[in-house]
Scaffold this active site. Structure first.
Site, PDB file in Angstrom:
ATOM      1  N   THR A  49       0.861  -1.177   0.000  1.00  0.00           N
ATOM      2  CA  THR A  49       0.000   0.000   0.000  1.00  0.00           C
ATOM      3  C   THR A  49       0.900   1.230   0.000  1.00  0.00           C
ATOM      4  O   THR A  49       2.121   1.117  -0.027  1.00  0.00           O
ATOM      5  CB  THR A  49      -0.916   0.021   1.236  1.00  0.00           C
ATOM      6  OG1 THR A  49      -0.134   0.353   2.401  1.00  0.00           O
ATOM      7  CG2 THR A  49      -1.587  -1.336   1.470  1.00  0.00           C
ATOM      8  N   CYS A  50       0.288   2.405   0.059  1.00  0.00           N
ATOM      9  CA  CYS A  50       1.104   3.616   0.065  1.00  0.00           C
ATOM     10  C   CYS A  50       1.917   3.751   1.346  1.00  0.00           C
ATOM     11  O   CYS A  50       2.897   4.499   1.393  1.00  0.00           O
ATOM     12  CB  CYS A  50       0.223   4.850  -0.139  1.00  0.00           C
ATOM     13  SG  CYS A  50      -1.050   5.058   1.121  1.00  0.00           S
ATOM     14  N   GLU A 114      -8.421   3.514  10.139  1.00  0.00           N
ATOM     15  CA  GLU A 114      -8.931   3.599   8.759  1.00  0.00           C
ATOM     16  C   GLU A 114      -9.270   2.197   8.267  1.00  0.00           C
ATOM     17  O   GLU A 114      -8.592   1.225   8.561  1.00  0.00           O
ATOM     18  CB  GLU A 114      -7.912   4.289   7.853  1.00  0.00           C
ATOM     19  CG  GLU A 114      -6.546   3.639   7.796  1.00  0.00           C
ATOM     20  CD  GLU A 114      -6.384   2.731   6.593  1.00  0.00           C
ATOM     21  OE1 GLU A 114      -7.334   2.642   5.785  1.00  0.00           O
ATOM     22  OE2 GLU A 114      -5.324   2.113   6.469  1.00  0.00           O
ATOM     23  N   GLN A 116      -9.783   1.276   4.950  1.00  0.00           N
ATOM     24  CA  GLN A 116      -9.333   0.944   3.601  1.00  0.00           C
ATOM     25  C   GLN A 116      -8.377  -0.247   3.613  1.00  0.00           C
ATOM     26  O   GLN A 116      -8.352  -1.054   2.680  1.00  0.00           O
ATOM     27  CB  GLN A 116      -8.650   2.153   2.964  1.00  0.00           C
ATOM     28  CG  GLN A 116      -8.261   1.947   1.510  1.00  0.00           C
ATOM     29  CD  GLN A 116      -7.577   3.173   0.919  1.00  0.00           C
ATOM     30  OE1 GLN A 116      -7.181   4.080   1.643  1.00  0.00           O
ATOM     31  NE2 GLN A 116      -7.443   3.210  -0.390  1.00  0.00           N
ATOM     32  N   ALA A 224      -2.565  13.971  -0.566  1.00  0.00           N
ATOM     33  CA  ALA A 224      -3.861  13.470  -1.012  1.00  0.00           C
ATOM     34  C   ALA A 224      -4.051  11.996  -0.657  1.00  0.00           C
ATOM     35  O   ALA A 224      -4.729  11.262  -1.361  1.00  0.00           O
ATOM     36  CB  ALA A 224      -4.006  13.666  -2.523  1.00  0.00           C
ATOM     37  N   VAL A 227      -5.361  10.473   4.954  1.00  0.00           N
ATOM     38  CA  VAL A 227      -5.517  11.578   5.898  1.00  0.00           C
ATOM     39  C   VAL A 227      -5.957  12.844   5.170  1.00  0.00           C
ATOM     40  O   VAL A 227      -6.870  13.554   5.606  1.00  0.00           O
ATOM     41  CB  VAL A 227      -4.203  11.831   6.663  1.00  0.00           C
ATOM     42  CG1 VAL A 227      -4.372  13.000   7.636  1.00  0.00           C
ATOM     43  CG2 VAL A 227      -3.779  10.584   7.410  1.00  0.00           C
TER      44      VAL A 227
END
Length: 470
Positions: A49-50, A114, A116, A224, A227
């Site tokens: 993930t990021c 979160e 996601q 972006a 958060v």
């Protein structure tokens, strides 16, 4: 075999390195097959993930598995393992299980709670299945983890933890701008409540007092990610007149801007946008400063004395702490938010999820230990059945005059004797499997009865229907 996770995340590596370590969907099958071809890896799942790249694996040996996975991560990043090693973490068996359960619940995310990540873990698991490298060991682990993640998000208000931090920060910023005279206590929306949601995260409703906290304010968002997107939604609900999103990746900035009725710009536009903004919210996850003192100082003469507030939600800091010394400039960082946040409910939910994870990890490990004993029990009973079958065949040849009814009585008596002899040891070894050193009891049975080491098919075959339903 043992479970292992090796990876790097937003706590251990800079954003630039995380980007190098990122594994795209197109590249995932090759990485998985490379791992499966490694000498000590039998199963693998790649979670990228990021904020993290982690490889979960079932390995034959600990040290060999760590070496194989670390080498693979080095190749992915394109840097020498010696330079990468300081950013890696390793979790083994129980700690690997606990880590995955915490990740899927959002406890290890940059934005705590979160949701996601739940879908990202599910996608990683399915990719491993599709590549044929996520077998019974990792299937059981990931199915359990996804169930724990669902429980955490449905049974607690963990989703609200990150949202509360963002909302409190915006209200403190509004107070600094003079829009609010004070900062009231912030309620946390319960699960399924009336508050708005972003990816399952509860967002605080606009306060009853008029005007809204950010009425008429221009808000600049730098970053972006999850958060930043949550901050954009919260700012919009708080009455912001204009929302501008700046990000290193223009496409991501445009996507968040479209979602929340904002305008996307590049990082090169920051000097002008800071000149125009009332509130700047930054959450990039970069390792260096994104907004430096001189950049802000240069914008002040053209602002006409308007106050400027920075809300720094990044760790490490995005905003130069020195801006606090500039006239008319305020800086609110995570430390200030921890002091201001009435986090009793948030802390309660985080602790509730941690307790849930702890209980679920213990249960999973108990079931896994019992599962390891099951092949031995099956093999023991299969061995006993083979012995009984052979002895009955010999007995039948010696007693040819027995009629069917008499033979049925003899066969039943022999089988009952064997079942009673096996009952106590097989039940007891399953009970002891959950205790420390439980595997040694199964090993003793295998040695005493000279049982085969191969796992019977009835035990080893995965439940394909269960895997597909997950």
């Amino acid at each position: 075999m043992s479970l292992l996770v090796v990876g790097l995340n937003h706590r251990t590596a800079p954003t630039s390195l995380l980007e190098q370590a990122s594994v795209s969907g197109d590249d995932t099958p090759k990485v998985l097959h490379d791992l499966a071809d490694a000498a000590h890896v039998t199963e693998a799942v790649v979670l990228s993930t990021c904020n993290r790249t982690e490889i979960y694996a079932d390995v034959e040996t600990f040290h060999g598995g760590v070496a194989d996975i670390s080498d693979q991560l080095s190749r992915i990043c394109g840097i020498d393992l010696g330079d990468l090693a300081g950013h890696l973490y390793v979790h083994h068996d129980a700690r690997a299980v606990g880590h995955l359960f915490s990740v899927v619940c959002g406890l290890d995310s940059m934005l705590v709670g979160e949701s996601q990540i739940l879908g990202q873990v599910r996608g990683a698991f399915r990719a491993g299945q599709a590549a044929g490298v996520a077998g019974s060991a990792l299937s059981g682990l990931f199915q359990a983890a996804l169930r724990v993640g669902k429980r955490a998000h449905s049974e607690t208000s963990i989703d609200a933890a990150g949202a509360s931090i963002v909302a409190v920060g915006i209200r403190l910023a509004a107070s600094s701008l003079g829009i609010l005279s004070e900062v009231p206590a912030v309620p946390v929306a319960p699960p399924g409540g009336a508050a708005g949601e972003l990816g399952g995260a509860a967002v605080l409703a606009a306060p009853v007092a008029e005007p809204p906290p950010l009425a008429g304010a221009r808000v600049l968002l730098i970053g972006a990610g999850a958060v930043g997107s949550l901050a954009a939604q919260t700012a919009r609900r708080a009455g912001a007149a204009e929302i501008v999103i700046a990000n290193r990746t223009p496409a991501r900035a445009a996507r968040v801007a479209e979602m929340h009725g904002g305008r996307a710009v590049s990082l090169a536009d920051l000097p002008h946008e800071i000149l125009m903004a009332d509130l700047v919210i930054s959450s990039t996850g970069a390792t260096g400063l994104v907004v430096e003192h001189d950049l802000v100082a240069a914008a002040l003469p053209g602002r006409g004395g308007r106050p400027l507030v920075f809300l720094d939600l990044a760790l490490p800091h995005d905003i130069d702490p020195g801006v606090r010394a500039l006239p008319g400039v305020s800086l609110i960082d995570l430390e200030a938010l921890r002091v201001a946040l009435d986090g009793a409910q948030v802390a309660h939910d985080v602790e509730a999820v941690r307790a849930l994870v702890s209980t679920e990890v213990a249960g999973f490990l108990d079931r896994r230990r019992a599962g390891r004993v099951a092949p031995t029990v099956v093999a023991l009973r299969a061995h006993a059945d083979s012995v009984v079958h052979g002895e009955l065949a010999r007995l039948h040849s010696r007693l040819p005059d027995l009629d069917d009814r008499e033979w049925e009585l003899v066969e039943g008596a022999v089988r009952r004797v064997v079942d009673k002899l096996l009952h106590a040891p097989t039940v007891r070894v399953q009970q002891l499997a959950g205790a420390p050193g439980g595997d040694s009891y199964a090993e003793a049975l295998r040695e005493l009865f000279d049982l085969p080491r191969e796992v019977p098919a009835v035990v080893s075959a995965p439940d394909l229907d269960l895997v597909e339903r997950s």
